[in-house]
Scaffold this active site. Structure first.
Site, PDB file in Angstrom:
ATOM      1  N   HIS A   1       0.837  -1.205   0.000  1.00  0.00           N
ATOM      2  CA  HIS A   1       0.000   0.000   0.000  1.00  0.00           C
ATOM      3  C   HIS A   1       0.873   1.257   0.000  1.00  0.00           C
ATOM      4  O   HIS A   1       2.055   1.211   0.380  1.00  0.00           O
ATOM      5  CB  HIS A   1      -0.914   0.012   1.226  1.00  0.00           C
TER       6      HIS A   1
ATOM      7  N   GLU B   1      -2.001  -6.858   7.350  1.00  0.00           N
ATOM      8  CA  GLU B   1      -0.674  -6.779   7.951  1.00  0.00           C
ATOM      9  C   GLU B   1      -0.601  -7.655   9.201  1.00  0.00           C
ATOM     10  O   GLU B   1      -1.638  -8.048   9.769  1.00  0.00           O
ATOM     11  CB  GLU B   1      -0.361  -5.322   8.288  1.00  0.00           C
TER      12      GLU B   1
END
Length: 200
Positions: free
Chosen positions: A11, A84
């Site tokens: 990202h 994550e």
């Protein structure tokens, strides 16, 4: 046998990334430089004959996918298995506030690095690889963009390289690069990029 080609990108940088604050599965807004990086990357990705975007369901990955998709205009699938690493009690803290001895001990654990109350790198690798293998079955013969997180990309790449994930190993990962992973017959391998990588 049909294969699926994944292009893994991290990202865009967030405000917390710039502050060196641990996000884990929390979120912060994308930094202005991150937004600009997405706009630079999107036209490069447009030449990859992509069929779909597969993204983590965390806000920073969804936002990155959304910006890229202004150009790509692809269907998007979210998968929480691409989140994550869960950093447990470290979540929300600044790296500078974590005792150096705690960081050293965690890093020395390699794949078993696991902040108290969080998950291990091995757990991240397992769930991410299952997500990719499942996506490959649903997208056989296609190219898929995967928008996820540094910890996820690194876990997948290090596992495919046979790394022990220990601090004394030479570097083998650059978070700015697009990583190509091929899935064929339910087996993941590292592929070769055919475009110039862009920074995110």
């Amino acid at each position: 046998m049909s294969r699926c080609v994944f292009y893994l990108v991290r990202h865009a940088p967030t405000l917390w990334n710039l502050e060196r604050r641990i996000q884990g599965q929390w979120d912060s807004e994308l930094a202005p430089a991150g937004l600009a990086a997405c706009e630079i990357l999107a036209p490069q990705l447009a030449g990859l004959a992509l069929s779909r975007i597969l993204a983590s369901d965390l806000g920073r990955a969804k936002s990155t996918a959304g910006i890229l998709n202004r150009v790509l205009r692809l269907p998007v699938t979210l998968d929480r298995r691409l989140r994550e690493q869960h950093f447990g009690e470290w979540t929300g803290k600044y790296w500078r506030d974590i005792p150096a001895a705690d960081i050293a001990a965690a890093e020395a654990a390699g794949w078993h690095f696991q902040p108290h109350g969080g998950e291990s790198r091995a757990d991240v690798r397992s769930r991410a690889e299952h997500a990719l293998i499942d996506a490959a079955r649903a997208n056989a013969g296609r190219n898929v963009l995967v928008v996820t997180h540094q910890g996820v990309v690194k876990a997948v790449v290090y596992h495919l390289l046979g790394r022990a994930y220990l601090p004394d190993e030479p570097p083998a990962f650059d978070r700015r690069l697009i990583q190509q992973v091929v899935c064929q017959g339910g087996v993941l391998t590292l592929g070769q990029l055919d475009i110039d990588p862009a920074a995110l």
